[in-house]
Design an enzyme around this catalytic site. Structure first.
Site, mmCIF file in Angstrom:
data_model
loop_
_atom_site.group_PDB
_atom_site.id
_atom_site.type_symbol
_atom_site.label_atom_id
_atom_site.label_comp_id
_atom_site.label_asym_id
_atom_site.label_seq_id
_atom_site.Cartn_x
_atom_site.Cartn_y
_atom_site.Cartn_z
ATOM 1 N N LYS A 1 -46.421 18.888 -20.798
ATOM 2 C CA LYS A 1 -45.653 20.096 -20.491
ATOM 3 C C LYS A 1 -44.198 19.818 -20.805
ATOM 4 O O LYS A 1 -43.522 19.073 -20.095
ATOM 5 C CB LYS A 1 -45.786 20.504 -19.028
ATOM 6 C CG LYS A 1 -45.255 21.939 -18.789
ATOM 7 C CD LYS A 1 -44.774 22.172 -17.381
ATOM 8 C CE LYS A 1 -43.329 21.792 -17.196
ATOM 9 N NZ LYS A 1 -42.382 22.637 -17.990
ATOM 10 N N GLU B 1 -39.539 8.229 -14.041
ATOM 11 C CA GLU B 1 -38.133 7.842 -14.160
ATOM 12 C C GLU B 1 -37.325 9.005 -13.604
ATOM 13 O O GLU B 1 -37.410 10.130 -14.093
ATOM 14 C CB GLU B 1 -37.746 7.563 -15.600
ATOM 15 C CG GLU B 1 -36.299 7.095 -15.725
ATOM 16 C CD GLU B 1 -35.856 6.915 -17.155
ATOM 17 O OE1 GLU B 1 -34.921 7.612 -17.575
ATOM 18 O OE2 GLU B 1 -36.464 6.083 -17.857
ATOM 19 N N CYS C 1 -30.161 10.219 -17.955
ATOM 20 C CA CYS C 1 -30.449 9.565 -16.676
ATOM 21 C C CYS C 1 -29.740 8.231 -16.531
ATOM 22 O O CYS C 1 -29.418 7.813 -15.424
ATOM 23 C CB CYS C 1 -31.961 9.352 -16.519
ATOM 24 S SG CYS C 1 -32.916 10.874 -16.371
ATOM 25 N N GLU D 1 -25.698 12.881 -8.334
ATOM 26 C CA GLU D 1 -25.744 12.793 -9.789
ATOM 27 C C GLU D 1 -25.221 14.097 -10.381
ATOM 28 O O GLU D 1 -25.693 15.186 -10.057
ATOM 29 C CB GLU D 1 -27.181 12.544 -10.254
ATOM 30 C CG GLU D 1 -27.319 12.391 -11.749
ATOM 31 C CD GLU D 1 -28.753 12.154 -12.186
ATOM 32 O OE1 GLU D 1 -28.955 11.495 -13.214
ATOM 33 O OE2 GLU D 1 -29.681 12.641 -11.484
#
Length: 423
Positions: free
Chosen positions: A92, A165, A199, A294
């Protein structure tokens, strides 16, 4: 590259990096898969009497839920390993970037992959993603920590394998013996590649007080010289963010930090639409949201520290542990790297050195992930291990001509001597 840029808004260099990374990853697992998957003899507890193999079988159907920030790399890197392990893959892609994943499926078909072995199902996460989670035999996810927790819980209820992750608040340390000119140029790439939508991007920089003034001035000078904008020209240093909504979120985090007392060294400005200026802040107080949250955008803050040890302490003061960067003389860099709570640490590099080291595992500590991609683990996690042990000459319980007491005595003596039958 054209399609990647069209869907994501990134600059040409960042799109090219995706193509190179995908090719390198595919080649790595093509070269490693045969050795990793063949039956492997292991040392038996009763050598000569017992023979033991470990066999590997594919788990079945691997479900991959991929993010939008690297639509080719994140769609392909885990899929290549899963396919080479003998699995089918249902992917997906992110709703912002489905066409890149569909093109990948076409390319794999042209390369000879059988039909329906790699299926791409665009759609909303709460619809398509939910069905994949309910039916796959292994789930691989790249995205936010919050979503990762929910998916891990669902995988846990089904008792299927899960790897992820997740987020990061990655730190960079500039030690007192760093090459400042190289550190300032390196920080540019570490913080603003792909507009910071990475990331493993650096969002915090801790600089030793003896070099802080020099580093900060040089770094800001480089940032001010950056070219930001659209287009396929190689001269553009940074493209846009993924959406206007995301650009607004980045702006809100920066505005909050400024209201709380942060100093703007450069940037902190919307450039219209999806574009946001590369931003460097200082004096960010702990109560500001971006101090710990973040940002996932072109924003970094700089702090001056009294010592390298203090830099390590501050770098580790986070719920995340994905990536870190150390700029220092080699011996200092290795010493500091061994103290950092992160899955990857780059010395005199921002993130790329560890990421492209495909023989080594890549993943996060703490709230930054579960499991690893890359390395042998990146493929073997998509398999089930089967141990086959063949017993020869006599049973493990001992020869029939020996009494149980005598056999127990023999085994105990062998254990004490550290020799003989027992390992």
């Amino acid at each position: 590259m054209d399609l990647i840029q069209e869907e994501s808004g990134k600059n040409r260099l960042s799109a090219h990096e995706e193509v190179l990374d995908s090719a390198m990853t595919a080649r790595h697992y093509a070269n490693r898969a045969r050795a990793l998957l063949k039956p492997r003899r292991v040392t038996a507890t009763l050598p000569g009497i017992t023979r033991v193999w470990v066999q590997r079988e594919p788990v079945g159907v691997v479900g991959i839920i991929a993010p939008w920030n690297y639509p080719l790399t994140m769609a392909g890197s885990d899929a290549f390993a899963a396919l080479m392990a003998g699995n089918a893959v249902v992917l997906k892609p992110a709703s912002h970037t489905p066409r890149t994943a569909l093109l990948l499926a076409e390319l794999l078909g042209e390369a000879g992959l059988p039909e329906d072995v790699f299926s791409v199902l665009p759609g909303r996460g709460d619809e398509v993603g939910a069905v994949i989670v309910e039916h796959c035999d292994y789930l691989m996810f790249t995205g936010s920590t919050a979503t990762g927790r929910e998916l891990a819980a669902q995988a846990g209820r089904r008792l299927i394998g899960f790897s992820a992750e997740l987020g990061g608040k990655n730190a960079m340390i500039v030690a007192d013996d760093a090459d400042i000119a190289k550190a300032a140029r390196g920080a540019l790439n570490a913080c603003f590649s792909n507009a910071g939508q990475l990331c493993i991007s650096i969002e915090r920089i801790y600089v030793h007080e003896s070099v802080a003034e020099e580093f900060t001035a040089e770094f800001v000078r480089h940032v001010n010289a950056m070219t930001v904008g659209p287009g396929r020209g190689w001269e553009v240093d940074m493209g846009s963010l993924i959406s206007e909504e995301h650009a607004q979120r980045v702006s809100e985090l920066v505005d909050d930090a400024v209201r709380e007392g942060a100093t703007v060294l450069t940037g902190a400005t919307s450039l219209g639409g999806r574009f946001y200026a590369p931003t460097v802040l200082a004096d960010v107080p702990p109560q500001a949201r971006l101090y710990r949250e973040e940002v996932f955008g072109p924003v970094v803050y700089v702090e001056t520290v009294a010592s390298n040890d203090d830099a390590v302490r501050r770098a580790n003061d986070t719920d995340y542990g994905l990536n870190a960067s150390v700029w220092a003389a080699p011996a200092t860099g290795r010493a500091l790297a061994s103290l950092l709570h992160a899955g990857t640490v780059n010395i005199n590099e921002g993130y790329a050195a560890a990421w492209i080291s495909l023989h080594a595992p890549m993943g996060g500590w703490k709230q930054s992930g579960v499991g690893r991609r890359h390395g042998d683990q990146g493929l073997l996690k998509f398999t089930e291990a089967r141990t086959v042990a063949e017993q020869r000459f006599m049973p493990v319980a001992g020869p029939s001509q020996l009494s149980r007491a005598r056999y127990a005595e023999v085994l105990a003596k062998a254990l004490r001597l550290g020799k003989g039958l027992l390992p």
